[in-house]
Design a protein around this motif. Structure first.
Motif, PDB file in Angstrom:
ATOM      1  N   GLU A   1      -6.874  19.889  -4.713  1.00  0.00           N
ATOM      2  CA  GLU A   1      -6.447  18.722  -5.504  1.00  0.00           C
ATOM      3  C   GLU A   1      -6.966  18.791  -6.934  1.00  0.00           C
ATOM      4  N   LEU A   2      -8.004  19.605  -7.181  1.00  0.00           N
ATOM      5  CA  LEU A   2      -8.594  19.723  -8.513  1.00  0.00           C
ATOM      6  C   LEU A   2      -8.040  20.977  -9.186  1.00  0.00           C
TER       7      LEU A   2
ATOM      8  N   VAL B   1      -7.859  13.101 -11.638  1.00  0.00           N
ATOM      9  CA  VAL B   1      -8.394  13.215 -10.286  1.00  0.00           C
ATOM     10  C   VAL B   1      -9.595  12.285 -10.148  1.00  0.00           C
TER      11      VAL B   1
ATOM     12  N   LEU C   1     -18.802  20.571  -6.504  1.00  0.00           N
ATOM     13  CA  LEU C   1     -17.771  21.344  -7.191  1.00  0.00           C
ATOM     14  C   LEU C   1     -17.463  22.608  -6.383  1.00  0.00           C
TER      15      LEU C   1
ATOM     16  N   TYR D   1     -12.504  10.847  -7.194  1.00  0.00           N
ATOM     17  CA  TYR D   1     -13.126  10.920  -5.866  1.00  0.00           C
ATOM     18  C   TYR D   1     -13.745   9.561  -5.587  1.00  0.00           C
TER      19      TYR D   1
ATOM     20  N   THR E   1     -16.362  18.417  -0.809  1.00  0.00           N
ATOM     21  CA  THR E   1     -16.320  19.508  -1.774  1.00  0.00           C
ATOM     22  C   THR E   1     -14.936  19.543  -2.379  1.00  0.00           C
ATOM     23  N   THR E   2     -14.855  19.631  -3.684  1.00  0.00           N
ATOM     24  CA  THR E   2     -13.543  19.627  -4.326  1.00  0.00           C
ATOM     25  C   THR E   2     -12.688  20.755  -3.763  1.00  0.00           C
TER      26      THR E   2
ATOM     27  N   LEU F   1     -11.507  13.182 -14.979  1.00  0.00           N
ATOM     28  CA  LEU F   1     -12.146  13.375 -13.681  1.00  0.00           C
ATOM     29  C   LEU F   1     -13.154  12.255 -13.480  1.00  0.00           C
TER      30      LEU F   1
ATOM     31  N   ARG G   1      -8.956  11.030  -3.982  1.00  0.00           N
ATOM     32  CA  ARG G   1      -9.366  11.607  -2.699  1.00  0.00           C
ATOM     33  C   ARG G   1     -10.564  10.869  -2.121  1.00  0.00           C
TER      34      ARG G   1
ATOM     35  N   SER H   1      -7.548  15.370   2.642  1.00  0.00           N
ATOM     36  CA  SER H   1      -7.554  16.644   1.931  1.00  0.00           C
ATOM     37  C   SER H   1      -6.143  17.200   1.822  1.00  0.00           C
TER      38      SER H   1
ATOM     39  N   VAL I   1     -20.285  14.634  -4.279  1.00  0.00           N
ATOM     40  CA  VAL I   1     -19.098  15.457  -4.493  1.00  0.00           C
ATOM     41  C   VAL I   1     -19.578  16.790  -5.051  1.00  0.00           C
TER      42      VAL I   1
END
Length: 376
Positions: free
Chosen positions: A322-323, A308, A345, A310, A318-319, A334, A291, A295, A343
Motif C-alpha cells: 500500500e506504500l 497513505v 517501515l 496508518y 509493517t508497511t 504519510l 490501513r 492488507s 508501524v
C-alpha cells in the motif's frame, strides 16, 4: 371470548382478551386496556385509530387492513399480513415486523415512521400506492426464509434496504426501484429482474449476500465488504466505470478477492482481512489508502499521487504494498495515527508532502530501509 363471522361496528373498547376468528371491521376506534388476538385467516379492518394496549396478529393467514379514508398511525406490532387501504397517509408508529406480505394499496401512502424506524418484511412487498422511506437510519429489511419478491405498479425509493434471506429476493417492480442510503447484502442473492438504481453518494455493504447484475449507479457510490462466513470475490456491486467508485472498505477477516479491474477515487480502507488483487486495482490521483489490520496482496496501480494513513490497528503493522516505493512524486502525505502501536517501515519510500506522526511509533531502526521526506 371471540368474534366470529362478519361484524362491522363503529368502535370497540376491549377489556380482557378477545379473539377475532372472522372479519371484524372497526370504523372508528379500536381501544381499551385488553388484548385482541387475530385468529388463523382472520381479517381486521381498522378505519380509525388503534389505542388498544395489545394487538396480537401473528396467526397464520390473518390480515390487518388499515383502510381508513384519512391519515392513520399504524400500531407497532408483529403482523402476519399487513395492508394499507382506503386513502390518506399511513404512518408506522414505530418499528414493526410483517411475517407475511406487505401490500401498500393504491391511493395510500405508507410512511416509514420517525427516526430509527425499522420495517421488517418476511413475505412479499407490493407497492401499488406510495412509500416514504425517511432518511438517516430508517431501514427496510427483507428478512424471510422463503423466496421473496418486490413487486407493484408504483415506483419505490428506499432509504436503507437490507437483503437478509438465504432463499433470495427478486426485484419484480413494474416501476423504478431506488436506494438512496445503504443497500446491505447480508444473505442470499438479490436478483434484479427489473433495474435497481443506487442514488448519488449511496453505499453498498456486502457480507454473505450478492447481486445478480449491476445496478444503475449515480455519479458516485461507496462499497463496503463486511464480515462473511467465507471470503468473497467482488461482483457487480463494484462499478465498472472508472469514475464512480468513491470509497472502498475491506472489513472482512475472511478476505476479499478483486474479481475485475476497478478504480478507487476516494479512500481505500483496509480494516480487516487481505484484499487479494488478482486483477488490477487502480488508485486515482489524489486518492487515499487507510490501513488498520487489513492488507493488500500486491501493489495497486497508482495513477498519480496518493496519500497513505496508518490508523486503527490493534497490533503493530509493517508497511506493505500500500506504500509506494517509487522515488518519484507518487506518495504525497504519510500519516501515522496508531495509538499504542508501532508501524515499521517495510520498504524504502519517499514522502513528497507532509509526514505526520499523530499517535503511535514509526520504526525505521528494524530495517535497512530509508524514508525520504521532501515536505514538512
Amino acid at each position: 371470548k371471540t368474534f366470529s363471522g362478519t361484524i362491522s361496528i363503529p368502535s370497540v373498547t376491549v377489556s380482557g382478551t378477545y379473539t377475532n376468528n372472522g372479519t371484524l371491521t372497526v370504523a372508528a376506534a379500536l381501544s381499551g386496556a385488553g388484548t385482541l388476538n387475530q385468529g388463523t385467516n382472520a381479517t381486521l379492518n381498522i378505519g380509525g385509530t388503534s389505542g388498544i394496549t395489545t394487538l396480537t396478529a401473528t396467526a397464520s393467514g390473518n390480515t390487518v387492513n388499515w383502510n381508513g379514508s384519512g391519515d392513520q398511525t399504524i400500531k407497532p406490532a408483529t403482523y402476519n399480513n399487513l395492508v394499507t387501504g382506503g386513502s390518506g397517509t399511513k404512518t408506522l408508529g414505530g418499528t414493526l415486523t410483517v411475517n407475511g406480505n406487505l401490500t401498500i394499496g393504491s391511493g395510500t401512502i405508507l410512511v416509514n415512521g420517525g427516526a430509527g424506524t425499522t420495517l421488517t418484511v418476511k413475505g412479499n412487498w407490493t407497492n401499488d400506492g406510495s412509500f416514504t422511506a425517511g432518511t438517516g437510519t430508517q431501514t427496510v429489511i427483507l428478512g424471510g426464509t422463503a423466496a421473496q419478491t418486490l413487486a407493484g405498479t408504483a415506483a419505490t425509493t428506499f432509504n436503507n434496504l437490507t437483503i437478509d434471506n438465504a432463499a433470495g429476493v427478486t426485484n419484480n417492480h413494474a416501476a423504478a426501484t431506488t436506494v438512496n442510503g445503504t443497500l446491505t447484502l447480508t444473505a442470499g442473492a438479490f436478483t434484479l429482474t427489473t433495474a435497481l438504481t443506487m442514488g448519488n453518494g449511496s453505499t453498498i455493504s456486502r457480507a454473505n449476500g450478492s447481486l445478480s447484475t449491476a445496478p444503475t449507479f449515480g455519479t458516485t457510490v461507496n462499497v463496503n465488504y463486511t464480515t462473511s462466513t467465507a471470503g468473497v470475490t467482488t461482483g457487480p456491486e463494484l462499478p465498472a466505470s472508472a469514475t464512480v467508485l468513491n470509497n472502498l472498505t475491506i472489513n472482512n477477516a475472511a478476505g476479499v478477492t478483486l474479481g475485475n479491474a476497478r478504480q478507487v477515487n476516494g479512500t481505500l480502507t483496509l480494516t480487516a482481512g487481505t484484499f487479494t488483487l488478482t486483477n488490477a486495482l487502480t488508485m486515482a490521483s489524489g486518492a487515499t489508502i487507510s490501513r488498520a489490520n487489513g492488507s493488500l496482496s500486491a501493489a495497486p496501480t497508482f495513477a498519480g499521487t496518493v496519500n497513505v494513513t496508518y490508523t486503527g490497528a490493534t497490533a503493530g503493522v509493517t508497511t506493505g504494498p500500500e506504500l509506494p516505493t517509487s522515488t518519484g512524486n507518487v506518495l504525497t502525505n504519510l500519516t501515522i495515527n496508531d495509538t499504542g502501536q508501532t508501524v515499521t517501515l517495510g520498504a524504502t519510500a519517499t514522502v513528497n508532502g507532509n509526514f505526520t506522526i499523530t499517535a503511535g511509533t514509526f520504526d525505521v531502526s528494524a530495517s535497512n530501509y530509508t524514508l525520504t521526506v521532501k515536505g514538512a
